[in-house]
Design a protein around this motif. Structure first.
Motif, PDB file in Angstrom:
ATOM      1  N   THR A   1       0.847  -1.189   0.000  1.00 31.26           N
ATOM      2  CA  THR A   1       0.000   0.000   0.000  1.00 31.26           C
ATOM      3  C   THR A   1       0.885   1.243   0.000  1.00 31.26           C
ATOM      4  O   THR A   1       1.819   1.337   0.804  1.00 31.26           O
ATOM      5  N   ALA A   2       0.579   2.169  -0.899  1.00 31.15           N
ATOM      6  CA  ALA A   2       1.374   3.394  -1.038  1.00 31.15           C
ATOM      7  C   ALA A   2       0.871   4.482  -0.089  1.00 31.15           C
ATOM      8  O   ALA A   2      -0.340   4.693   0.048  1.00 31.15           O
ATOM      9  N   TYR A   3       1.824   5.157   0.561  1.00 33.64           N
ATOM     10  CA  TYR A   3       1.539   6.289   1.440  1.00 33.64           C
ATOM     11  C   TYR A   3       2.668   7.308   1.279  1.00 33.64           C
ATOM     12  O   TYR A   3       3.761   6.956   0.824  1.00 33.64           O
ATOM     13  N   PRO A   4       2.461   8.560   1.683  1.00 29.56           N
ATOM     14  CA  PRO A   4       3.610   9.471   1.834  1.00 29.56           C
ATOM     15  C   PRO A   4       4.609   8.862   2.809  1.00 29.56           C
ATOM     16  O   PRO A   4       4.225   8.107   3.723  1.00 29.56           O
ATOM     17  N   TRP A   5       5.887   9.197   2.646  1.00 32.55           N
ATOM     18  CA  TRP A   5       6.936   8.509   3.393  1.00 32.55           C
ATOM     19  C   TRP A   5       6.782   8.648   4.904  1.00 32.55           C
ATOM     20  O   TRP A   5       6.947   7.679   5.650  1.00 32.55           O
ATOM     21  N   VAL A   6       6.460   9.824   5.392  1.00 29.97           N
ATOM     22  CA  VAL A   6       6.295   9.994   6.840  1.00 29.97           C
ATOM     23  C   VAL A   6       5.152   9.115   7.342  1.00 29.97           C
ATOM     24  O   VAL A   6       5.246   8.494   8.409  1.00 29.97           O
ATOM     25  N   ARG A   7       4.083   9.021   6.550  1.00 27.79           N
ATOM     26  CA  ARG A   7       2.943   8.175   6.939  1.00 27.79           C
ATOM     27  C   ARG A   7       3.340   6.696   6.958  1.00 27.79           C
ATOM     28  O   ARG A   7       2.864   5.928   7.805  1.00 27.79           O
ATOM     29  N   CYS A   8       4.198   6.260   6.044  1.00 22.86           N
ATOM     30  CA  CYS A   8       4.668   4.870   6.055  1.00 22.86           C
ATOM     31  C   CYS A   8       5.256   4.517   7.415  1.00 22.86           C
ATOM     32  O   CYS A   8       4.952   3.466   8.000  1.00 22.86           O
ATOM     33  N   GLN A   9       6.094   5.400   7.912  1.00 26.65           N
ATOM     34  CA  GLN A   9       6.764   5.139   9.185  1.00 26.65           C
ATOM     35  C   GLN A   9       5.791   5.210  10.361  1.00 26.65           C
ATOM     36  O   GLN A   9       5.875   4.410  11.299  1.00 26.65           O
ATOM     37  N   GLU A  10       4.862   6.156  10.302  1.00 21.33           N
ATOM     38  CA  GLU A  10       3.867   6.262  11.368  1.00 21.33           C
ATOM     39  C   GLU A  10       2.969   5.029  11.405  1.00 21.33           C
ATOM     40  O   GLU A  10       2.625   4.530  12.476  1.00 21.33           O
TER      41      GLU A  10
ATOM     42  N   SER B   1      11.269  15.419   4.753  1.00 18.77           N
ATOM     43  CA  SER B   1      10.813  14.959   6.062  1.00 18.77           C
ATOM     44  C   SER B   1      10.867  13.434   6.138  1.00 18.77           C
ATOM     45  O   SER B   1      10.465  12.755   5.201  1.00 18.77           O
ATOM     46  N   GLY B   2      11.353  12.934   7.247  1.00 15.00           N
ATOM     47  CA  GLY B   2      11.410  11.495   7.456  1.00 15.00           C
ATOM     48  C   GLY B   2      12.668  10.832   6.942  1.00 15.00           C
ATOM     49  O   GLY B   2      12.762   9.601   6.961  1.00 15.00           O
ATOM     50  N   ASN B   3      13.645  11.613   6.484  1.00 14.44           N
ATOM     51  CA  ASN B   3      14.891  11.040   5.984  1.00 14.44           C
ATOM     52  C   ASN B   3      15.802  10.714   7.174  1.00 14.44           C
ATOM     53  O   ASN B   3      16.644  11.504   7.588  1.00 14.44           O
ATOM     54  N   GLY B   4      15.608   9.510   7.716  1.00 16.11           N
ATOM     55  CA  GLY B   4      16.360   9.114   8.898  1.00 16.11           C
ATOM     56  C   GLY B   4      17.850   9.007   8.651  1.00 16.11           C
ATOM     57  O   GLY B   4      18.657   9.293   9.542  1.00 16.11           O
ATOM     58  N   TRP B   5      18.238   8.566   7.438  1.00 14.08           N
ATOM     59  CA  TRP B   5      19.668   8.486   7.124  1.00 14.08           C
ATOM     60  C   TRP B   5      20.299   9.865   7.234  1.00 14.08           C
ATOM     61  O   TRP B   5      21.393  10.021   7.786  1.00 14.08           O
ATOM     62  N   HIS B   6      19.619  10.889   6.715  1.00  9.13           N
ATOM     63  CA  HIS B   6      20.160  12.251   6.785  1.00  9.13           C
ATOM     64  C   HIS B   6      20.319  12.685   8.245  1.00  9.13           C
ATOM     65  O   HIS B   6      21.348  13.270   8.618  1.00  9.13           O
ATOM     66  N   ASN B   7      19.326  12.397   9.063  1.00  8.09           N
ATOM     67  CA  ASN B   7      19.404  12.801  10.473  1.00  8.09           C
ATOM     68  C   ASN B   7      20.578  12.127  11.177  1.00  8.09           C
ATOM     69  O   ASN B   7      21.289  12.765  11.962  1.00  8.09           O
ATOM     70  N   ASP B   8      20.802  10.847  10.877  1.00  2.23           N
ATOM     71  CA  ASP B   8      21.873  10.103  11.548  1.00  2.23           C
ATOM     72  C   ASP B   8      23.257  10.477  11.043  1.00  2.23           C
ATOM     73  O   ASP B   8      24.226  10.477  11.822  1.00  2.23           O
ATOM     74  N   HIS B   9      23.371  10.776   9.746  1.00  2.00           N
ATOM     75  CA  HIS B   9      24.697  10.912   9.138  1.00  2.00           C
ATOM     76  C   HIS B   9      25.070  12.327   8.707  1.00  2.00           C
ATOM     77  O   HIS B   9      26.260  12.606   8.506  1.00  2.00           O
ATOM     78  N   VAL B  10      24.104  13.198   8.537  1.00  3.34           N
ATOM     79  CA  VAL B  10      24.392  14.549   8.049  1.00  3.34           C
ATOM     80  C   VAL B  10      24.040  15.590   9.108  1.00  3.34           C
ATOM     81  O   VAL B  10      24.903  16.321   9.590  1.00  3.34           O
ATOM     82  N   ARG B  11      22.781  15.649   9.474  1.00  2.00           N
ATOM     83  CA  ARG B  11      22.365  16.631  10.488  1.00  2.00           C
ATOM     84  C   ARG B  11      23.135  16.439  11.789  1.00  2.00           C
ATOM     85  O   ARG B  11      23.502  17.417  12.461  1.00  2.00           O
ATOM     86  N   SER B  12      23.422  15.172  12.146  1.00  2.00           N
ATOM     87  CA  SER B  12      24.122  14.875  13.396  1.00  2.00           C
ATOM     88  C   SER B  12      25.541  15.424  13.412  1.00  2.00           C
ATOM     89  O   SER B  12      26.134  15.578  14.490  1.00  2.00           O
TER      90      SER B  12
ATOM     91  N   GLU C   1      14.481  21.447   5.292  1.00  5.50           N
ATOM     92  CA  GLU C   1      13.636  20.273   5.101  1.00  5.50           C
ATOM     93  C   GLU C   1      12.344  20.650   4.379  1.00  5.50           C
ATOM     94  O   GLU C   1      11.731  21.682   4.681  1.00  5.50           O
ATOM     95  N   VAL C   2      11.930  19.791   3.446  1.00  5.06           N
ATOM     96  CA  VAL C   2      10.645  19.958   2.765  1.00  5.06           C
ATOM     97  C   VAL C   2       9.788  18.733   3.058  1.00  5.06           C
ATOM     98  O   VAL C   2      10.293  17.671   3.420  1.00  5.06           O
ATOM     99  N   ALA C   3       8.477  18.877   2.871  1.00  2.00           N
ATOM    100  CA  ALA C   3       7.558  17.799   3.237  1.00  2.00           C
ATOM    101  C   ALA C   3       7.567  16.662   2.220  1.00  2.00           C
ATOM    102  O   ALA C   3       7.378  15.505   2.585  1.00  2.00           O
ATOM    103  N   ILE C   4       7.780  16.971   0.942  1.00  2.00           N
ATOM    104  CA  ILE C   4       7.688  15.982  -0.130  1.00  2.00           C
ATOM    105  C   ILE C   4       9.025  15.900  -0.841  1.00  2.00           C
ATOM    106  O   ILE C   4       9.618  16.928  -1.205  1.00  2.00           O
ATOM    107  N   LEU C   5       9.499  14.678  -1.080  1.00  2.00           N
ATOM    108  CA  LEU C   5      10.842  14.458  -1.621  1.00  2.00           C
ATOM    109  C   LEU C   5      11.106  15.262  -2.892  1.00  2.00           C
ATOM    110  O   LEU C   5      12.141  15.918  -3.019  1.00  2.00           O
TER     111      LEU C   5
END
Length: 254
Positions: A70-79, A147-158, A165-169
């Motif tokens: 089932t397709a969802y926006p990426w943030v919704r997938c994780q939620e 939004s929801g780019n966990g790799w970026h948060n762990d490896h870049v923002r950190s 950040e934008v809501a849609i890729l």
């Protein structure tokens, strides 16, 4: 019996045994974002994409675990995964996701990430000399992500890199073209369709500087009934690598 004969019958036994492990299991509910060529539905509703094909081959065809997508926006997938409305996603393991998911050891795919910038950037020569993520922060460059780019948060923002950040890729490309940030870190085969779709291809430059790789895994919710399949998924992925299945799937897409 010699060791070589054991190795030769190993994949055969794996194929015979694994489907029986998941008999009676409910379908695994895969949540995914529409993102060609990873996974998407065409105009007829048929699912396509190389991650879709790899995971379907591994889990459904070789391990006997039925899947629903089932397709969802990426943030919704994780939620949805957190709240139990989905069982699994395909993405990069992160510290945050490890709190509510389990995964396997061997990546199903490694995505090479290049540095993109806008045409005629005044510091283009410096961008092309960036040697690693830490250099971006030290040099004062900013990165646009979604939004929801966990790799970026762990490896870049950190690492203290200034982030927008934008809501849609796909919106990262219009923002970059408008010079509202210096860089985007993305996989070229997936980036260019969105760049073209946003009408900014003449304003975006792929520096061809690969800065990192993102390892993609199947992440299953810890309390999902099929989480036990992860114990055998590594062996199936290794088998698909050895018999050329994954390479053949990738060749069809790029």
């Amino acid at each position: 019996m010699c060791a070589s004969r054991f190795r030769s019958i190993g994949p055969i036994l794996l194929c015979l045994i694994l489907p029986s492990l998941s008999q009676g299991q409910p379908p695994m509910r895969m949540a995914y974002p529409t993102f060609p060529p990873f996974h998407w539905a065409d105009e007829s509703g048929a699912l396509k994409g190389f991650l879709y094909e790899i995971v379907t081959e591994a889990l459904e065809k070789r391990m006997g675990q039925p899947l629903t997508w089932t397709a969802y926006p990426w943030v919704r997938c994780q939620e949805n995964l957190k709240t139990g409305q989905a069982d699994a996603i395909i993405t990069v393991p992160t510290t945050e996701r490890a709190a509510y998911t389990a995964t396997h050891r061997r990546p199903i795919y490694k995505k090479s990430l290049n540095l993109f910038t806008y045409a005629d950037h005044p510091r283009m020569a410096e961008i092309k000399e960036i040697g690693g993520i830490a250099d971006m922060g030290n040099s004062g460059f900013s990165v646009i992500t979604y939004s929801g780019n966990g790799w970026h948060n762990d490896h870049v923002r950190s690492q203290g890199v200034r982030t927008y950040e934008v809501a849609i890729l796909k919106n990262v490309w219009k923002m970059l073209a408008e010079k509202r940030g210096d860089l985007v870190i993305e996989w070229p085969p997936g980036a260019w369709p969105d760049i073209a779709g946003e009408g900014v291809a003449d304003r975006i430059v792929d520096t061809r500087k690969t800065i990192a790789e993102m390892p993609f895994h199947v992440l299953i919710r810890k309390n999902a009934p099929m989480v036990g399949l992860l114990a055998d998924l590594d062996a199936v992925i290794e088998q698909m690598e050895r018999d050329g299945t994954i390479a053949a799937i990738l060749d069809r897409y790029y």
